[in-house]
Design an enzyme around this catalytic site. Structure first.
Site, mmCIF file in Angstrom:
data_model
loop_
_atom_site.group_PDB
_atom_site.id
_atom_site.type_symbol
_atom_site.label_atom_id
_atom_site.label_comp_id
_atom_site.label_asym_id
_atom_site.label_seq_id
_atom_site.Cartn_x
_atom_site.Cartn_y
_atom_site.Cartn_z
ATOM 1 N N GLU A 7 -5.562 7.275 -1.766
ATOM 2 C CA GLU A 7 -5.782 6.224 -0.958
ATOM 3 C C GLU A 7 -6.704 5.087 -1.645
ATOM 4 O O GLU A 7 -6.374 3.935 -1.405
ATOM 5 C CB GLU A 7 -6.655 6.606 0.512
ATOM 6 N N HIS B 201 0.862 -1.301 -0.074
ATOM 7 C CA HIS B 201 -0.002 -0.025 0.062
ATOM 8 C C HIS B 201 0.656 1.172 -0.095
ATOM 9 O O HIS B 201 0.740 2.097 -0.863
ATOM 10 C CB HIS B 201 -0.933 0.090 1.212
ATOM 11 N N GLU B 202 1.838 1.148 0.796
ATOM 12 C CA GLU B 202 2.806 2.676 1.035
ATOM 13 C C GLU B 202 3.610 2.488 -0.261
ATOM 14 O O GLU B 202 3.896 3.639 -0.749
ATOM 15 C CB GLU B 202 3.466 2.512 2.207
ATOM 16 N N HIS C 214 1.919 4.248 -3.117
ATOM 17 C CA HIS C 214 1.833 5.965 -2.848
ATOM 18 C C HIS C 214 2.876 6.589 -3.493
ATOM 19 O O HIS C 214 2.704 7.568 -3.973
ATOM 20 C CB HIS C 214 1.692 6.492 -1.411
#
Length: 819
Positions: free
Chosen positions: A502, A479-480, A483
Site C-alpha cells: 500500500e 493506485h490499483e 499494485h
C-alpha cells in the site's frame, strides 16, 4: 470506534502446514446458484512435498548466483527468494501405505457448527491433536492442514492421475510397483514442467482434475481449518499429491458477497481481506504458498463470469440457459490473490475506437508467442515470465476491458474509459514491463467497502470513483494499476508488512497520475506537494484516533517472516474490523518512500525502482530486501546517516509520527496550491463573519476556481471553524457545486453539513451514506457524536436501508457506533 484490542478476536490464524507440503496448482470446478446463494463443486489440489521443493530451491539459487552478481549482493537474508522454497528451511517427513474409505458417499456430515465427525468415528483419533502438530509422530499419520472456514466439505478423495490416457510420459521410473508412489511421481513431474511447456501442463492438470477418485480420505474441520489424512501415510512425501475436495460454500461465507448491482440484478464477488479466499475454497493462505490455478465456472447464460486469468474468456453454452467460463493463471501467486465476480455485467466500449486502442490490440500477445529467456535473467521459479519477453517490454498499453451494470454506461464512457490507456501508458513509462498480459476493470456494487481492489488481471473500482471530475477516478485507477508491480508481482512475505504493497501504490499513484495528465515538471511537483499536505493531515488524525499498537508498520520486528515449524502463523489484528478502514500503512509507507526519493533525487530513485522490480518480480520480500538493495544503490554522499536499522527504528517499528517526517513537515514551506487555498479560506471566514444586512457594491468576495484536492483542503480548513452560518454554507455549496463533486470532496462537505446542522442539505448526507458506502463509515460516527436527535435518526434510518447489503466488517463497525 474506540475499541479495545483483543488478540483472541482480532488476530487471524494461518493454519496451513506449508513447511511440509505446498500446493502448486489448483483446479476449480464450480456451479454458481443465485437462488440458494451457493457455489458448489470441487477443487483438485496438486502438491509438491518439502524435499522436492528444497532441491529445486537450491538449483534456482545457484543459477541466480552464477548469472546475476548484482542480485546476489543486495539480498537479505537469502540471495534469491524462491516462494515456498528458499524462504524457509523445511523439515523432512517420509513413509505411507494404503488409504481407508471413510464417510458415506457425498453426504454432508457437518453438524450445526460445520465440523465433520468421520475422522474420529473412523479412527478414534482426536482431531485437535493434529491441528497443533502435523509432522511425523512416529507411527502416526501425516496430516494435511488447509485454511478453510464457512464451507461444507462433502467428500475428500485421492485422485487416480495414473488413469489419465497418455500420462505415462511423466513416469520416469518403470520399476515403481507401488501404485501410490507412481501417482505421486506423475504429479511431481507435472508440477515441475519447464515454462515453455505451460500449455501441455495446463492440459494435463485439467485431465487429471477429471480423473476418477481412488479412495476417500479421512478429514475433519474446525473453525479455521480443514485437516486431511490418509491412514498409513506418515509423511508429506508419501501423502497423496493430487487430492479432490467436494464442497459447497455458505450463503453467509465471509470470502464472497452475494448482493445486487446498481441495476437491481443479482451478483456475487470475492471480498479479499480480511479472511481472503478460505471461505471460497480450501487452500493454503500463507503468502509463501505460491501456486497457479485454473477454474471452470458454470452459471446461468445471462451472467458474465470475470476472474483472475491470462486470457479474455468467452462463454461456452452447455445447455439451454447455462454457460461455462474457463480461466487460468501460469504465474505462481498466493491463493489470496484469486478473484471472481459473477453478475449481469455489460462490457463498456468507447463510442469510437481510437488508433491507439487498435495499436494496443495489435501489440497484444499470448505466452505461446513469447520468446522466453531473451531479455535478462529472472530469479523466480520457472514460469512464462513477461519480463523475459522483448515484445512485452515495449507494450505500453495492455489489452483491457471495462465492465459495469448497464445503468452506469454513460458514466463509464465519460469518466473511466478515456483514462485506462493513459494510466497504463503512464505506469509503463515509470516502471517498465507490465507484469500481467491483460486487464479487466469492473465497477462493483455500492456495498463494496473500499474505492478499489487489485488482483491479477482484474481491478475492482467503486462506483464512487465515477462521480465528479476525472481526478478521483484517475488517481484510484493509478493506485490499483501500481499494485500489479507492488502487491502482486512482488508480494510481502509477511502479511503484517502491508506497507510494502500500500505504501508503494500510494506513492506511485501520484507519479503515474502526473504522467497520465502530461503535467509539466513544476505542475507535477505542485500537485504532489498538495497531496502530501492532505496526507500529512490525514496521518495526524489517524495517529490521534487509533491504538498505538496498530500504527506500527513492522509489528513483528525481528520475528517478521518467521513461522512455526509447520508453517502456520498468526496475522496480528487481521480480523479487527476497524483495521480495514485504517490508512496508517498507506500513509506512513508513502511518506517513507517520499523521504527516500527526495534523498536520492527522483531520477536516481526511479531508476533504482525499475532495477528492483526486475530483480524481485515473481517473488516475496521483506522490508530489509528493499532497504538493503536501496542503500547499496545510494551514492555515498546521499546515504549518510541512513541504515536499515535506523529506518526500522524511525519509520517501521515505532508508533506515532516518524521523527524525520516531523522535522520535514515543520521545516517545509507550503507550495503555491496550498497557499492559494489559505487565501480562499480567509475569504470564506470574512463572508461568514459579515453581518447579513451589510451589502455594499464592490465588497463581494471573488472566489478562485480550485482543483479537487484544493477543494478537499479548503473544506478541511473550514471544518476547523467553530461556526459557519447557513448563509455561508449555502453560498459555499453553490460556488463550488459541491453535490456534483467527487466523493472525496462530497465527504468533507457532508462533514460540514453534520457539524453545523445544515438541515437543508441533509439529503446530501443520506445520499452519500447509501451510494458511497466505501467512504461513509465515519459519517455515521459524526452523526451519533453530535447528540442531535434528528441526525441520529438519519443515521439509523440509512443503516436500516443499507445494512442488509452492507459489507460485513462495515456493518459491524457501524452497528457498534449506533447501538
Amino acid at each position: 470506534m474506540d475499541r479495545k484490542l483483543d488478540p483472541s478476536r482480532d488476530d487471524l490464524p494461518l493454519m496451513a502446514n506449508t513447511s511440509h507440503i505446498l500446493v502448486k496448482h489448483y483446479a476449480l470446478d464450480l456451479d454458481v446458484d443465485f437462488e440458494s446463494q451457493i457455489m458448489e463443486g470441487s477443487i483438485v489440489l496438486f502438491f509438491e512435498s518439502e524435499n522436492r521443493c528444497r532441491k529445486r530451491s537450491s538449483s534456482t539459487e545457484e543459477t541466480c548466483q552464477s548469472e546475476s552478481s548484482e542480485a546476489r549482493t543486495v539480498r537479505m537474508p537469502e540471495p534469491c527468494h524462491v516462494p515456498g522454497t528458499s524462504t524457509r528451511t523445511f523439515s523432512s517427513k517420509t513413509g505411507y501405505s494404503d488409504f481407508v474409505i471413510c464417510g458415506k458417499g457425498e453426504k454432508d456430515t457437518s453438524g450445526k457448527d460445520g465440523n465433520h465427525d468421520n475422522w474420529e468415528q473412523a479412527s478414534g483419533i482426536s482431531s485437535s491433536k493434529y491441528c497443533c502438530d502435523t509432522g511425523n509422530h512416529g507411527s502416526e499419520d501425516f496430516v494435511l492442514v488447509l485454511d478453510c472456514c464457512d464451507l461444507s466439505v462433502l467428500k475428500v478423495e485421492e485422485v487416480d492421475v495414473a488413469a489419465v490416457p497418455g500420462i505415462e510420459k511423466f513416469t520416469r521410473s518403470p520399476k515403481l510397483t507401488v501404485v501410490s508412489e507412481l501417482r505421486n511421481q506423475i504429479v511431481r513431474e507435472l508440477v515441475t514442467l519447464p515454462a515453455d511447456r505451460w500449455r501441455e501442463q495446463l492440459d494435463y492438470f485439467a485431465r487429471c482434475s477429471q480423473a476418477p477418485g481412488c479412495g476417500e480420505l479421512l478429514f475433519d474441520t474446525d473453525t479455521w481449518s480443514l485437516q486431511i489424512r490418509k491412514r498409513g501415510a506418515q509423511t508429506a512425501t508419501d501423502f497423496p499429491h493430487a487430492v479432490r475436495i467436494r464442497y459447497r460454500t455458505n450463503a453467509q461465507g465471509r470470502s464472497v458477497t452475494w448482493t445486487s448491482d446498481q441495476s437491481g440484478r443479482p451478483c456475487v464477488y470475492t471480498m479479499g481481506s480480511p479472511i481472503n479466499n478460505r471461505a471460497l475454497f480450501p487452500c493454503q493462505e500463507p503468502p509463501v504458498a505460491m501456486s497457479t490455478w485454473q477454474a471452470t465456472v458454470r452459471a446461468a447464460a445471462s451472467f458474465v463470469v470475470l476472474m483472475s486469468g491470462e486470457h479474455s474468456a468467452k462463454p461456452t453454452q452447455l445447455q439451454e440457459g447455462c454457460s461455462s467460463w474457463h480461466y487460468y493463471v501460469t504465474m505462481p501467486m498466493p491463493a489470496s490473490t484469486f478473484t471472481i465476480a459473477v453478475g449481469s455485467w455489460t462490457e463498456m466500449k468507447p463510442e469510437t475506437c481510437s488508433s491507439n486502442d487498435l495499436a494496443a490490440e495489435r501489440r497484444s500477445f499470448s505466452p505461446s508467442d513469447a520468446d522466453f529467456g531473451c531479455v535478462g535473467v529472472c530469479c523466480h521459479v520457472d514460469y512464462p515470465c513477461r519480463f523475459q519477453n522483448a515484445s512485452a517490454a515495449i507494450q505500453e498499453i495492455i489489452p483491457h476491458r471495462v465492465f459495469a451494470p448497464v445503468c452506469l454506461q454513460g458514466a463509464c464512457q465519460e469518466t473511466l474509459l478515456p483514462l485506462v490507456p493513459l494510466c497504463l501508458s503512464a505506469a509503463h513509462s515509470v516502471l517498465g514491463t507490465h507484469p500481467f498480459s491483460r486487464l479487466d476493470i469492473l465497477i462493483v456494487p455500492a456495498n463494496f467497502p473500499s474505492l478499489g481492489m487489485a488482483s491479477p488481471h482484474i481491478i475492482f473500482l467503486s462506483q464512487s470513483t465515477l462521480i465528479g471530475r476525472s481526478h478521483l477516478c484517475g488517481t484510484r485507477l493509478c493506485h490499483e494499476i501500481a499494485h500489479a508491480w507492488f502487491g502482486l508481482a512482488i508480494g510481502a512475505r509477511d502479511w503484517t508488512e502491508e506497507w510494502l504493497s500500500e505504501g508503494f501504490a500510494t506513492h506511485l499513484e501520484d507519479v503515474f497520475w502526473a504522467k497520465a495528465q502530461q503535467l509539466a515538471p513544476h505542475e507535477a511537483r505542485e500537485q504532489q506537494e498538495l497531496r502530501a499536505c492532505l496526507r500529512w493531515r490525514r496521518l495526524q488524525d489517524e495517529v490521534r484516533s487509533s491504538p498505538e499498537e496498530m500504527q506500527v508498520l513492522r509489528p513483528n520486528k525481528e520475528k517478521t517472516g518467521f513461522v512455526s515449524d509447520s508453517g502456520s502463523s498468526v496475522i496480528k489484528h487481521g480480523l479487527n474490523p476497524e483495521k480495514v478502514f485504517m490508512q496508517v500503512h498507506y500513509l506512513k509507507g508513502y511518506f517513507l518512500l517520499r523521504f527516500l526519493a527526495r534523498r536520492l533525487g527522483d531520477d536516481t530513485y526511479f531508476s533504482f525502482l525499475r532495477k528492483f522490480v526486475h530483480t524481485f518480480h515473481g517473488q516475496l520480500i521483506l522490508s530489509q530486501d528493499f532497504l538493503q538493495m536501496l542503500l547499496e544503490n545510494i551514492p555515498e554522499e546521499k546515504g549518510l546517516e541512513l541504515s536499515v536499522e535506523s529506518i526500522f527504528q524511525d519509520w517501521l517499528e515505532s508508533s506515532g509520527i516518524p521523527q524525520p517526517l516531523q522535522t520535514e513537515r515543520q521545516a517545509g514551506a507550503e507550495c503555491g496550491l496550498v497557499r492559494q487555498v489559505g487565501v480562499e479560506v480567509e475569504k470564506w471566514n470574512r463572508v461568514s463573519r459579515r453581518p447579513r444586512k451589510r451589502k455594499r457594491r464592490g465588497t463581494e468576495e471573488v472566489f478562485e476556481k480550485l482543483l479537487p484536492d484544493q477543494l478537499v483542503l479548503l473544506l478541511e480548513h473550514l471544518l476547523e471553524q467553530k461556526t459557519l452560518n447557513p448563509r455561508t454554507l449555502q453560498r459555499l455549496e453553490r460556488t463550488y457545486h459541491l453535490p456534483q463533486q467527487d466523493a472525496e470532496v462530497r465527504h468533507r462537505w457532508c462533514e460540514l453539513i453534520v457539524k453545523h446542522k445544515y438541515t437543508k442539505a441533509y439529503k446530501n448526507v443520506e445520499r452519500f451514506l447509501q451510494e458511497d458506502q466505501a467512504m461513509g463509515i465515519y459519517l455515521y460516527g459524526e452523526l451519533m457524536l453530535s447528540e442531535d436527535a434528528r441526525q441520529q435518526q438519519l443515521a439509523r434510518r440509512c443503516f436500516e436501508l443499507t445494512k442488509g447489503q452492507m459489507d460485513m466488517c462495515s456493518a459491524q463497525v457501524v452497528a457498534e457506533m449506533l447501538f
